[in-house]
Scaffold this motif. Structure first.
Motif, PDB file in Angstrom:
ATOM      1  N   LEU B  67      69.582  30.218  37.510  1.00 42.19           N
ATOM      2  CA  LEU B  67      68.957  28.994  37.700  1.00 42.19           C
ATOM      3  C   LEU B  67      69.741  27.958  37.147  1.00 42.19           C
ATOM      4  O   LEU B  67      69.802  26.825  37.552  1.00 42.19           O
ATOM      5  CB  LEU B  67      67.758  29.183  36.770  1.00 42.19           C
ATOM      6  N   ARG B  68      70.759  28.308  36.233  1.00 40.89           N
ATOM      7  CA  ARG B  68      71.718  27.220  35.663  1.00 40.89           C
ATOM      8  C   ARG B  68      72.742  26.673  36.677  1.00 40.89           C
ATOM      9  O   ARG B  68      73.022  25.761  36.759  1.00 40.89           O
ATOM     10  CB  ARG B  68      72.413  27.760  34.440  1.00 40.89           C
ATOM     11  N   HIS B  69      72.990  27.579  37.668  1.00 45.34           N
ATOM     12  CA  HIS B  69      73.915  27.324  38.663  1.00 45.34           C
ATOM     13  C   HIS B  69      73.232  27.660  40.042  1.00 45.34           C
ATOM     14  O   HIS B  69      73.991  27.962  41.087  1.00 45.34           O
ATOM     15  CB  HIS B  69      75.121  28.008  38.665  1.00 45.34           C
ATOM     16  N   LEU B  70      71.913  27.208  40.232  1.00 45.65           N
ATOM     17  CA  LEU B  70      71.279  27.699  41.398  1.00 45.65           C
ATOM     18  C   LEU B  70      71.844  26.938  42.473  1.00 45.65           C
ATOM     19  O   LEU B  70      71.816  27.467  43.670  1.00 45.65           O
ATOM     20  CB  LEU B  70      69.853  27.089  41.249  1.00 45.65           C
ATOM     21  N   ASP B  71      72.439  25.749  42.322  1.00 42.87           N
ATOM     22  CA  ASP B  71      72.871  25.122  43.693  1.00 42.87           C
ATOM     23  C   ASP B  71      74.216  25.966  44.179  1.00 42.87           C
ATOM     24  O   ASP B  71      74.107  26.095  45.419  1.00 42.87           O
ATOM     25  CB  ASP B  71      73.411  23.600  43.215  1.00 42.87           C
ATOM     26  N   LEU B  74      72.751  29.273  45.891  1.00 44.16           N
ATOM     27  CA  LEU B  74      72.228  29.083  47.167  1.00 44.16           C
ATOM     28  C   LEU B  74      73.146  28.589  48.217  1.00 44.16           C
ATOM     29  O   LEU B  74      73.053  29.086  49.484  1.00 44.16           O
ATOM     30  CB  LEU B  74      71.027  27.660  46.937  1.00 44.16           C
ATOM     31  N   LEU B  75      74.002  27.891  47.862  1.00 51.11           N
ATOM     32  CA  LEU B  75      75.247  27.386  48.893  1.00 51.11           C
ATOM     33  C   LEU B  75      75.953  28.981  49.207  1.00 51.11           C
ATOM     34  O   LEU B  75      76.329  29.273  50.436  1.00 51.11           O
ATOM     35  CB  LEU B  75      76.113  26.647  48.617  1.00 51.11           C
ATOM     36  N   GLU B  78      73.649  31.062  51.654  1.00 51.90           N
ATOM     37  CA  GLU B  78      73.799  30.145  52.758  1.00 51.90           C
ATOM     38  C   GLU B  78      74.801  30.818  53.585  1.00 51.90           C
ATOM     39  O   GLU B  78      74.715  31.180  54.918  1.00 51.90           O
ATOM     40  CB  GLU B  78      73.545  28.890  52.887  1.00 51.90           C
ATOM     41  N   TRP B  90      66.107  24.801  55.067  1.00 53.20           N
ATOM     42  CA  TRP B  90      65.693  24.445  53.760  1.00 53.20           C
ATOM     43  C   TRP B  90      64.450  23.611  53.680  1.00 53.20           C
ATOM     44  O   TRP B  90      64.396  22.637  54.667  1.00 53.20           O
ATOM     45  CB  TRP B  90      66.852  23.362  53.191  1.00 53.20           C
ATOM     46  N   THR B 226      72.313  39.688  51.252  1.00 50.94           N
ATOM     47  CA  THR B 226      71.492  40.543  51.675  1.00 50.94           C
ATOM     48  C   THR B 226      70.063  40.255  51.128  1.00 50.94           C
ATOM     49  O   THR B 226      69.826  39.803  49.929  1.00 50.94           O
ATOM     50  CB  THR B 226      71.951  41.864  50.672  1.00 50.94           C
ATOM     51  N   ILE B 252      63.325  29.452  46.338  1.00 49.35           N
ATOM     52  CA  ILE B 252      64.978  29.490  46.081  1.00 49.35           C
ATOM     53  C   ILE B 252      65.218  30.189  44.701  1.00 49.35           C
ATOM     54  O   ILE B 252      66.323  30.455  44.315  1.00 49.35           O
ATOM     55  CB  ILE B 252      65.332  27.898  45.808  1.00 49.35           C
ATOM     56  N   THR B 258      74.932  38.912  42.403  1.00 52.98           N
ATOM     57  CA  THR B 258      75.910  39.894  43.168  1.00 52.98           C
ATOM     58  C   THR B 258      74.832  41.151  43.402  1.00 52.98           C
ATOM     59  O   THR B 258      73.769  41.230  43.039  1.00 52.98           O
ATOM     60  CB  THR B 258      76.692  40.642  41.899  1.00 52.98           C
ATOM     61  N   LEU B 306      64.630  28.528  53.054  1.00 52.13           N
ATOM     62  CA  LEU B 306      64.588  28.586  51.402  1.00 52.13           C
ATOM     63  C   LEU B 306      63.605  27.445  51.033  1.00 52.13           C
ATOM     64  O   LEU B 306      63.632  26.209  51.559  1.00 52.13           O
ATOM     65  CB  LEU B 306      65.912  27.932  51.106  1.00 52.13           C
ATOM     66  N   ASP B 308      61.313  25.119  48.192  1.00 54.60           N
ATOM     67  CA  ASP B 308      61.357  24.476  46.945  1.00 54.60           C
ATOM     68  C   ASP B 308      60.023  24.557  46.589  1.00 54.60           C
ATOM     69  O   ASP B 308      59.668  25.080  45.767  1.00 54.60           O
ATOM     70  CB  ASP B 308      62.205  22.952  47.231  1.00 54.60           C
ATOM     71  N   THR B 312      62.111  22.912  42.033  1.00 54.62           N
ATOM     72  CA  THR B 312      63.243  22.136  41.286  1.00 54.62           C
ATOM     73  C   THR B 312      62.482  21.466  40.172  1.00 54.62           C
ATOM     74  O   THR B 312      63.041  21.034  39.186  1.00 54.62           O
ATOM     75  CB  THR B 312      63.974  21.476  42.267  1.00 54.62           C
TER      76      THR B 312
END
Ligand code: SF4
Lengths: 206, 498
Positions: B67-71, B74-75, B78, B90, B226, B252, B258, B306, B308, B312
């Protein structure tokens, strides 16, 4: 601004605070077992999920499979199944082809496959679409699935060990017992969609 | 300002809905049976793993880190899905997600889709949106079929039709199945086996001809692209493999970094959820596969939407964001003394029970009466926190949201920081009092709450959070007694009270 940019910018404004390290001190395996004990545990857990477990060696395999498949007129066979497995079996072999339709597959009573690996602690067999397993749909539509696991080589102890050995780019199906539902007053009923009968053959590699 | 549409009609405040529900004897008996059965089994399944606490801490950390690095994740997701032949969309809100899915289905030329149970698509009201566009959406999970045939709403995350018993289900199958496809046999009885067989035949007809499938996902792996779906019946596998086009709508927050991270959740989710070592089926697929669908194994087109829809905004709240760790196992429902009596419908959203009480008011805002009263739908006994496999401190969020309802304050709505006014004093108070009365009027519920409270004593805070804070600044909270008065009385009197 696109929705993607909007979502990403909202995230960037919102995400803040500490960034925890993931502690990986959980166990890779629960307990220690000899290969034989691992196979016994797999058998016990599969049985608990109401799969039927059989044990045999290379010599006994064709007869066992012939007996397990004898109730079907035809049986689905993946392209790379070792031919000797079915050397004693009667049913017509149906090969899954890209052109075969789901409705066509629905007329076949049983399917026989190998597997990618099996997990003892959870009683799970994993298929990865390898040559002796075929496409995902062939183990789904027929009512009876016979799966051969080579023991002890294909058996791992735990979920973490299983993931290590699997290729995420392949389509993976994890199976723990036959299809089941508990949706009606929590009574467990086998079936609804997937195969209602799962036979697992543990094949000793002598 | 509610902004986020959860695709649900207006609901009465929780206390009113709950009052009605607790008067329903059938519902209460079914719920009691369900929650107690699963609860006991779950405790045994969890006890089997000596590293449960470590798995729980790891699951919490993976989710918090993501969640801290969700951006970033998600990229990464994608890119991986796209590389494997999938298409990523999105959607900011329910409306946009529905528009995307409807457009994708219409583009195939089909007018029906088969669906595997998905809370995200329920949340956005996708079935209704598809129907409005002339597309029939068939739910294929047995319980969801029961709910759909009954024009009903799910009441439990895991066993959505738990409010129905076998007689009712038989009647529904007899009268409704024929209108949707293959009818139920004339002489259908009420044995669960017979009912399941009727459902099998009814649904198989749909699977075999379906060309579009719609799903959610339990997890998405950023590193590899996956998608992971856990289920029991095989209807998931049917929807994920047989159709030519597969559309997955996923919140999201479901991404994990991993492939290896799955080793945590594949151990904690089934045990927390159905109390099994592993659920009967788990499907993992990566886009269209290495050969991009050319070998005909699975769909030849894959779309990932995805979603939201308030997530967010929830992320922007440092206390409330922990609700985004939820893996929808439903363990918190089964231990909640309030849920056990009120049932899932009283929560007025697809997310019932303790998690619903904290998630819905965050996704939707607290402007509507139902959302303003949901944070009061709890005894704060702490049992939900103790069972949660990702250690969401639900009581802490409940108190935090109560504070927001009563005092107002800064919140983020649709990405914009705003300050909301307190709910009308009397509204909040009335809600609180009604929720209290709901319990006080029912000694069984109160007793359950007290017992759990004394068991969770060591977790009790020294200071009250929220509106009670000023009071505890100068006073110590009274200790929670080791035994409730009722239990003590019962023991002293040696009555066999249970
Ligand atoms: S809040 Fe925790 S216990 Fe409740 S459903 Fe989510 S993960 Fe499960």
């Amino acid at each position: 601004m696109s929705s993607k940019d909007r979502i990403l910018s909202r995230i960037r404004r919102a995400a803040s605070g500490p960034d925890p390290e993931v502690p990986r001190d959980y166990l890779r395996v629960h307990g220690s077992r000899t290969p034989a004990e691992r196979v016994d545990l797999l058998a016990a857990h599969l049985t608990e999920y109401r799969a039927t477990v059989h044990r045999t060696d290379e010599d006994g395999l064709p007869m066992l499979l012939a007996w397990l498949l004898s109730r079907h007129e035809s049986v689905l066979v993946p392209p790379g199944l070792p031919p000797y497995w079915l050397s004693a079996a009667d049913p017509t072999r149906i090969h899954d082809r890209a052109a075969s339709t789901p409705a066509g597959l629905d007329r076949v009573g049983g399917v026989i496959t190998g597997c990618a690996l099996a997990v003892a602690e959870t009683g799970t067999i994993v298929l990865d679409g390898g040559p002796d397993q075929g496409r995902r749909r062939i183990t789904l539509i027929p009512d009876h699935h016979v799966c051969v696991v080579r023991v002890p080589g294909q058996v791992v102890d735990s979920v973490p060990q299983a993931l290590e050995r699997l290729d995420p780019t392949r389509p993976l199906t994890w199976i723990s017992g036959p299809s089941a539902t508990s949706d009606i007053e929590l009574d467990r009923v086998e079936g609804v969609h997937g195969p209602r009968v799962l036979d697992v053959v543990l094949l000793d590699a002598q | 300002m509610t902004g986020t549409d959860l695709g649900m009609p207006a609901f009465p405040p929780f206390p009113e809905a709950a009052r009605e529900a607790v008067g329903n004897e059938v519902l209460r008996a079914n719920l009691r049976h369900a929650t107690h059965t699963i609860r006991d089994k779950r405790a045994r399944a969890v006890a089997e793993l000596d590293d449960w606490d470590r798995l729980r801490a790891a699951g919490k950390a993976v989710k918090d880190h993501t969640l801290r690095h969700l951006d970033r994740y998600l990229l990464e997701l994608e890119a991986a899905v796209t590389a494997a032949g999938g298409t990523v969309h999105w959607a900011v809100d329910a409306e946009e997600a529905n528009r995307i899915v409807t457009g994708l289905v219409l583009a195939t030329g089909e007018r029906e889709v088969v669906k595997v149970k998905s809370m995200a698509t329920q949340e956005i009201g996708l079935n209704e949106a598809l129907e409005a566009a002339g597309i029939a959406a068939y739910e294929t999970d047995l319980a969801e079929l029961i709910v759909q045939l009954g024009h009903d709403r799910p009441s439990h995350i895991l066993v959505p039709a738990i409010h129905r018993n076998r007689g009712e289900i038989r009647d529904l199958f007899r009268t409704e199945m024929g209108r949707w496809g293959r009818p139920a046999p004339e002489d259908l009885g009420d044995d669960p086996r017979e009912l399941a067989e009727a459902a099998r035949l009814h649904l198989r007809e749909k699977f075999l001809r379906a060309r579009v499938g719609v799903s959610g996902a339990n997890f998405m792996v950023a590193e590899t692209g996956t998608m992971v779906v856990l289920e029991s019946e095989g209807n998931g596998r049917m929807c994920l493999t047989l159709p030519e086009t597969l559309i997955s709508v996923v919140g999201i927050e479901k991404v994990v970094p991993t492939f290896r991270d799955l080793e945590i959740f594949l151990q904690t989710l089934p045990r927390s959820s159905t109390a099994e070592r592993m659920n009967p089926y788990t499907t993992m697929w990566t886009g269209l596969g290495p050969s991009k669908g050319a070998d005909g194994d699975g769909p030849t087109a894959f779309h990932l939407v995805l979603l939201d829809n308030g997530r967010t905004d929830t992320l922007a709240d440092p206390t409330g964001r922990q609700a985004l760790r939820c893996i929808r196992c439903s363990a918190c429902l089964n231990v909640c003394p309030v849920y056990e009596r009120a049932g899932g419908h009283a929560y007025g959203s697809v997310y019932p029970g303790p998690i619903g009480a904290v998630l819905s008011p965050q996704l939707r805002g607290t402007a509507a009466p139902i959302d303003a009263t949901l944070p009061y739908a709890s005894t704060l006994c702490g049992a939900c926190y103790e069972v949660c496999p990702v250690a969401i401190d639900i009581p802490e969020i409940l108190v935090h949201l109560r504070e927001r309802v009563v005092q107002g304050g800064p919140v983020t709505r649709e990405g914009v920081r705003v300050r909301i006014r307190p709910a009308h004093g009397h509204t909040a108070e009335r809600a609180a009092m009604r929720a209290a009365r709901l319990l006080l009027d029912r000694p069984g519920a109160l007793r359950a709450g007290e017992r759990l409270l004394s068991r969770a004593r060591r977790l009790r805070p020294r200071r009250l959070p929220g509106p009670g804070r000023a009071w505890t600044d100068t006073r110590a909270l009274p200790d929670v007694p080791a035994e409730s008065f009722r239990d003590w009385w019962a023991r002293e009197r040696k009555s066999p009270q249970k």
